[in-house]
Scaffold this active site. Structure first.
Site, PDB file in Angstrom:
ATOM      1  N   GLN A 210       0.844  -1.195   0.000  1.00 21.01           N
ATOM      2  CA  GLN A 210       0.000   0.000   0.000  1.00 21.01           C
ATOM      3  C   GLN A 210       0.882   1.248   0.000  1.00 21.01           C
ATOM      4  OE1 GLN A 210      -1.945   0.923   3.723  1.00 21.01           O
ATOM      5  NE2 GLN A 210      -3.781   1.650   2.675  1.00 21.01           N
ATOM      6  N   GLY A 211       0.785   2.052  -1.047  1.00 18.51           N
ATOM      7  CA  GLY A 211       1.566   3.283  -1.132  1.00 18.51           C
ATOM      8  C   GLY A 211       0.664   4.497  -0.997  1.00 18.51           C
TER       9      GLY A 211
ATOM     10  N   SER B  18       0.748   6.676   2.292  1.00 21.75           N
ATOM     11  CA  SER B  18       1.409   7.711   3.097  1.00 21.75           C
ATOM     12  C   SER B  18       2.629   8.300   2.398  1.00 21.75           C
ATOM     13  CB  SER B  18       1.869   7.119   4.430  1.00 21.75           C
ATOM     14  OG  SER B  18       0.797   6.509   5.090  1.00 21.75           O
TER      15      SER B  18
ATOM     16  N   GLU C  49      -9.867  -1.667   5.264  1.00 24.46           N
ATOM     17  CA  GLU C  49      -8.635  -1.770   6.050  1.00 24.46           C
ATOM     18  C   GLU C  49      -8.938  -1.718   7.537  1.00 24.46           C
ATOM     19  OE1 GLU C  49      -5.692   1.240   5.253  1.00 24.46           O
ATOM     20  OE2 GLU C  49      -4.214   0.276   6.552  1.00 24.46           O
TER      21      GLU C  49
HETATM   22  C1  LIG Z   1       3.469  -0.385  11.337  1.00 21.67           C
HETATM   23  C2  LIG Z   1       2.966   0.594  10.345  1.00 21.67           C
HETATM   24  C3  LIG Z   1       2.642   0.172   9.074  1.00 21.67           C
HETATM   25  C4  LIG Z   1       2.180   1.092   8.129  1.00 21.67           C
HETATM   26  N1  LIG Z   1       1.931   0.620   6.865  1.00 21.67           N
HETATM   27  C5  LIG Z   1       1.569   1.505   5.914  1.00 21.67           C
HETATM   28  C6  LIG Z   1       1.419   1.077   4.565  1.00 21.67           C
HETATM   29  O1  LIG Z   1       1.595  -0.097   4.248  1.00 21.67           O
HETATM   30  N2  LIG Z   1       1.089   1.975   3.645  1.00 21.67           N
HETATM   31  C7  LIG Z   1       0.871   3.280   3.943  1.00 21.67           C
HETATM   32  O2  LIG Z   1       0.539   4.042   3.069  1.00 21.67           O
HETATM   33  N3  LIG Z   1       1.030   3.742   5.222  1.00 21.67           N
HETATM   34  C8  LIG Z   1       1.379   2.872   6.192  1.00 21.67           C
HETATM   35  N4  LIG Z   1       1.570   3.321   7.487  1.00 21.67           N
HETATM   36  C9  LIG Z   1       1.451   4.767   7.754  1.00 21.67           C
HETATM   37  C10 LIG Z   1       0.328   5.169   8.672  1.00 21.67           C
HETATM   38  O3  LIG Z   1      -0.893   5.159   7.997  1.00 21.67           O
HETATM   39  C11 LIG Z   1       0.678   6.577   9.227  1.00 21.67           C
HETATM   40  O4  LIG Z   1       1.767   6.411  10.086  1.00 21.67           O
HETATM   41  C12 LIG Z   1      -0.466   7.209   9.980  1.00 21.67           C
HETATM   42  O5  LIG Z   1      -1.503   7.556   9.118  1.00 21.67           O
HETATM   43  C13 LIG Z   1      -0.018   8.457  10.755  1.00 21.67           C
HETATM   44  O6  LIG Z   1       0.687   9.340   9.942  1.00 21.67           O
HETATM   45  P1  LIG Z   1       2.123   9.929  10.384  1.00 21.67           P
HETATM   46  O7  LIG Z   1       2.959   8.767  10.760  1.00 21.67           O
HETATM   47  O8  LIG Z   1       2.591  10.829   9.339  1.00 21.67           O
HETATM   48  O9  LIG Z   1       1.834  10.737  11.708  1.00 21.67           O
HETATM   49  P2  LIG Z   1       1.312  12.259  11.788  1.00 21.67           P
HETATM   50  O10 LIG Z   1       0.116  12.423  10.933  1.00 21.67           O
HETATM   51  O11 LIG Z   1       2.447  13.186  11.606  1.00 21.67           O
HETATM   52  O12 LIG Z   1       0.843  12.293  13.303  1.00 21.67           O
HETATM   53  C14 LIG Z   1       1.748  12.540  14.402  1.00 21.67           C
HETATM   54  C15 LIG Z   1       0.898  12.772  15.641  1.00 21.67           C
HETATM   55  O13 LIG Z   1       0.058  13.918  15.441  1.00 21.67           O
HETATM   56  C16 LIG Z   1      -1.294  13.599  15.676  1.00 21.67           C
HETATM   57  N5  LIG Z   1      -2.192  14.332  14.779  1.00 21.67           N
HETATM   58  C17 LIG Z   1      -2.097  14.524  13.458  1.00 21.67           C
HETATM   59  N6  LIG Z   1      -3.148  15.195  12.984  1.00 21.67           N
HETATM   60  C18 LIG Z   1      -3.972  15.421  14.038  1.00 21.67           C
HETATM   61  C19 LIG Z   1      -5.250  16.032  14.210  1.00 21.67           C
HETATM   62  N7  LIG Z   1      -5.961  16.532  13.185  1.00 21.67           N
HETATM   63  N8  LIG Z   1      -5.786  16.041  15.449  1.00 21.67           N
HETATM   64  C20 LIG Z   1      -5.103  15.514  16.505  1.00 21.67           C
HETATM   65  N9  LIG Z   1      -3.906  14.923  16.413  1.00 21.67           N
HETATM   66  C21 LIG Z   1      -3.358  14.876  15.188  1.00 21.67           C
HETATM   67  C22 LIG Z   1      -1.368  12.100  15.403  1.00 21.67           C
HETATM   68  O14 LIG Z   1      -2.462  11.514  16.088  1.00 21.67           O
HETATM   69  C23 LIG Z   1      -0.040  11.606  15.928  1.00 21.67           C
HETATM   70  O15 LIG Z   1      -0.112  11.398  17.312  1.00 21.67           O
HETATM   71  C24 LIG Z   1       2.028   2.441   8.457  1.00 21.67           C
HETATM   72  C25 LIG Z   1       2.347   2.860   9.749  1.00 21.67           C
HETATM   73  C26 LIG Z   1       2.809   1.968  10.686  1.00 21.67           C
HETATM   74  C27 LIG Z   1       3.156   2.467  12.057  1.00 21.67           C
END
Ligand SMILES: Cc1cc2nc3c(=O)[nH]c(=O)nc-3n(C[C@H](O)[C@H](O)[C@H](O)COP(=O)(O)OP(=O)(O)OC[C@H]3O[C@@H](n4cnc5c(N)ncnc54)[C@H](O)[C@@H]3O)c2cc1C
Lengths: 312, 378
Positions: free
Chosen positions: B128-129, B131, B246
């Site tokens: 899944q691409g 993020s 998902e």
């Molecule tokens: C093990 C694992 C597997 C994954 N696999 C995939 C994958 O296969 N494909 C893919 O596309 N992605 C994948 N992801 C990505 C995942 O979907 C993102 O990590 C997730 O959506 C959070 O985005 P971020 O890491 O950029 O955190 P951020 O969005 O930067 O968030 C950081 C912090 O800020 C908080 N925050 C952000 N916005 C708000 C808001 N509006 N209100 C309150 N708090 C907020 C969040 O809750 C979090 O605590 C994976 C992640 C993990 C950990």
């Protein structure tokens, strides 16, 4: 009874189902309408008395099982009683079929509603009864729950045995489920009233419900309600099953989660309401105090969690 | 309300149990977590066995090779496979649980024919691409460009956290096809073959010290327009279809497994306070299992409740509380990971409150959709 229907038979062909049936939905609507008509907040604040007992008794609330309803139905009714914070020893009345409150044998000296019941039941190794007028003690002038008078009774004697050891277990299990259902009603009402308040209370030119710190408190209230509801319904449906494998644990789970949901939602509701939440006038404290009271009924979460762990 | 399974469901359960009993002893031992070639083979081999046994694509419609099973049969499947400690869905996660279902709802006949049966047979692994470095919780702000050039899109950008990318055959990718439109309106959903020229994959080391996910760099990658699923710039709607699947049943197996772990931990705990807390953790999981069933009951009636939104949030936090307790119970026996499932799980489950919608985002969603509170900025 106002929400009369044909009680359903256990049906082998229907699938595992933790949602209300069509019949149960109309029963739930029926009891809601009845409570809405009779138990407005002013009436609730008058507390429990003979007329409250009579009206609920006439409506069939204390004879559900005898009338052919199942425990799942009873749980739905008690959830609604909790939603309205209806005062009284309702679970004891429903279990005994008489105007009674109950104590537990390991701590029998604080008796609820002594002045308004005919008898007090004591649940221990068996079930015993004492006539209310045979018990004497000091009526508290400042009970924790203002709608639940408590009397500190000296040397209570429960001499008449009305149920054996098996009956005592049944009392505890059924009592825990109905109490949990009532606690669920408390938790659910607190979530609803807090959400409404958060939408209407304006600070910094916007509803406080637009602040995330408040939204997240409210989301957690929903989470607790949803999990408690599923657990209570599962426990009630389990009581209706002929087998009791795992029954005790299912009930312990329900009582733990519903009790904690009621108490935690009480705290969150107070927080969301700000200073209003600390007043006598706003109903939040009545629900909160009832939640604390019911936590002492039919096992608190500590004792239930100990029992769960011992069963693993 | 009713706790009993139907006779037909009990027949399904009995047949499944028998099948698991005959199948599981023949499985090779689980490969080392860093041996990705072997892991892919092991997971897809299991998928192939499911296919041959008539259990692949349980929730997929029959016309696409699935089993068309009822939601309750799916629960039974999760229950029995977890109890039997059968392999987890593993690298088949994206294909079977969300890309496949998205193709079924949104794909063309040619796209369905190209992928669905391969996914079910374990012949095609998906990643899944979605993020990007600048687009996590705010996924719609993604910037990977897809510029139209004749019958191709030309892709440039960077994806991150892409689980299984280094061993995947294809990926579901979100790209920006209209940079000038409001952010939710210029996105398209593509099927991207992972062996195209211009794709560079770099594994990222996780807190476990292993590489479960990757960065994916896209430089002038040419992909035919026919690989798009749904209309151009309608990708956000398609994305919501994917996310619906998902976040759906992804946690059921883990939840059931948590109940087992509680019993395992009870056997090594002796302190009364630890045991009480363990009882509390068990109550959390048991409550969520009831909620899962209630959610299925409601969905089957066409009136889904809040359960679906609650389960992911509550499970991930309950599981972390449980993990904390495990570490306290293990005390110094928790200082090593080898052969120590509970410690490994404590680390792995740290991701649960972040992946597939962080807890804060889940709380925003619940307060807005269930309680009708004012919406966050989008
Ligand atoms: C093990 C694992 C597997 C994954 N696999 C995939 C994958 O296969 N494909 C893919 O596309 N992605 C994948 N992801 C990505 C995942 O979907 C993102 O990590 C997730 O959506 C959070 O985005 P971020 O890491 O950029 O955190 P951020 O969005 O930067 O968030 C950081 C912090 O800020 C908080 N925050 C952000 N916005 C708000 C808001 N509006 N209100 C309150 N708090 C907020 C969040 O809750 C979090 O605590 C994976 C992640 C993990 C950990």
């Amino acid at each position: 009874m106002m929400w009369q229907r044909t009680p359903t038979q256990l049906c082998l062909e229907c699938s595992v189902d933790l949602e209300l049936s069509a019949d149960q939905v109309s029963m739930c609507d029926g009891i809601r309408a009845l409570l809405q008509g009779r138990f407005n907040p002013e009436r609730v604040r008058e507390g429990f008395n003979q007329s409250v007992y009579q009206e609920l008794n006439d409506a069939g609330v204390f004879s559900l099982i005898a009338d052919g309803f199942c425990w799942a139905d009873a749980a739905i009714v008690f959830e609604q009683l909790g939603t309205f914070c209806v005062p009284g020893p309702l679970v004891a009345c429903a279990l005994s079929g008489e105007l009674a409150s109950h104590v537990e044998a390991h701590n029998p000296t604080v008796v609820e509603h002594l002045g308004h019941v005919d008898s007090v039941l004591c649940i221990g190794a068996d079930v015993r009864r004492a006539r209310a007028d045979s018990l004497t003690g000091v009526l508290s002038d400042w009970p924790l729950d203002p709608l639940t008078p408590v009397t500190r009774v000296s040397a209570p004697a429960f001499t008449a045995i009305v149920g054996d050891a098996a009956a005592a277990i049944e009392w505890r299990q059924r009592g825990a489920v109905l109490t949990a259902a009532y606690q669920l009603g408390i938790a659910s009402h607190l979530a609803d009233m807090s959400a409404e308040y958060a939408k209407s209370r304006i600070q910094f030119d916007r509803p406080i419900g637009s602040f995330q710190a408040v939204k997240h408190l409210l989301a957690d209230m929903v989470v607790r309600v949803e999990i408690a509801r599923a657990s209570v319904y599962a426990a009630a449906a389990h009581l209706d099953e002929p087998t009791d494998s795992g029954l005790a644990r299912t009930i312990a789970v329900a009582k733990t989660l519903a009790g904690e949901a009621a108490i935690a939602n009480g705290k969150a509701a107070t927080q969301v309401h700000g200073g209003m939440g600390y007043t006598w006038e706003v109903d939040v404290h009545l629900y909160m105090k009832r939640a604390w009271l019911l936590e002492t009924h039919f096992g608190n979460s500590d004792s239930h969690c100990d029992a769960i762990a011992a069963s693993l | 309300m009713e706790l009993r399974y139907t006779e037909a469901e009990e027949v399904f359960r009995a047949a499944l149990r028998e099948w698991l009993n005959s199948e599981l002893p023949g499985m090779a031992p689980q490969p080392h977590r860093e041996d990705w070639v072997a892991r892919r083979k092991w997971d897809t081999d299991w998928q192939r066995r499911l296919f041959d046994g008539g259990y692949a694509g349980l929730n997929w419609p029959k016309e696409f090779g699935g089993q068309g099973a009822t939601p309750t049969e799916q629960l039974i499947f999760f229950e029995e496979t977890t109890k039997a400690q059968a392999p987890y869905v593993g690298v088949n996660f994206v294909g079977t649980l969300h890309a496949g279902p998205t193709l079924i709802e949104e794909g063309t006949d040619a796209q369905k024919a190209a992928h669905l049966s391969k996914i079910l047979r374990g012949d095609e692994v998906w990643c899944q691409g979605f993020s990007e470095p600048g687009a996590g919780s705010d996924l719609a702000s993604l910037r990977t460009r897809a510029d139209r050039d004749g019958d191709d899109y030309v892709l440039n950008g960077q994806k991150i956290w892409c689980s299984f990318a280094h061993i995947a055959d294809v990926g579901e990718f979100l790209v920006r096809t209209d940079p000038d439109a409001p952010k939710h309106r210029g996105i398209s959903w593509l099927v991207l073959p992972m062996d195209l020229a211009g794709i560079e994959i770099r594994p990222i080391k996780t807190v476990l010290g292993s590489s479960e996910f990757c960065e994916v760099f896209l430089t002038d990658v040419r992909v035919p327009v026919s690989q798009r699923v749904g209309a151009e710039n309608d990708g956000w709607r398609v994305t919501n279809v994917t996310l619906k699947y998902e976040r759906g049943t992804a946690f059921v197996s883990e939840l059931i497994d948590s109940l087992r772990l509680c019993a395992d931990v009870a056997a090594i705990a002796s302190d009364a306070a630890h045991l009480r807390e363990l009882g509390r953790c068990y109550a959390d999981f048991a409550g969520l299992w009831s909620l899962t069933k209630r959610n299925v009951s409601q969905t089957s009636r066409g009136t889904p409740g809040a359960g679906g939104m609650v389960i992911k949030l509550a499970y991930s936090e309950a599981r972390q509380r449980f993990g904390e307790l495990c570490l306290r119970i293990l005390d110094r026996e928790g200082l090593y990971l080898d052969g120590n499932e509970l410690v490994e799980e404590r680390l792995r489950t740290m991701s649960l409150t972040i992946a597939a919608g962080a807890s804060q985002i889940q709380r925003n969603i619940i307060s807005e959709r269930v309680l009708g509170l004012p919406r966050e900025p989008r």
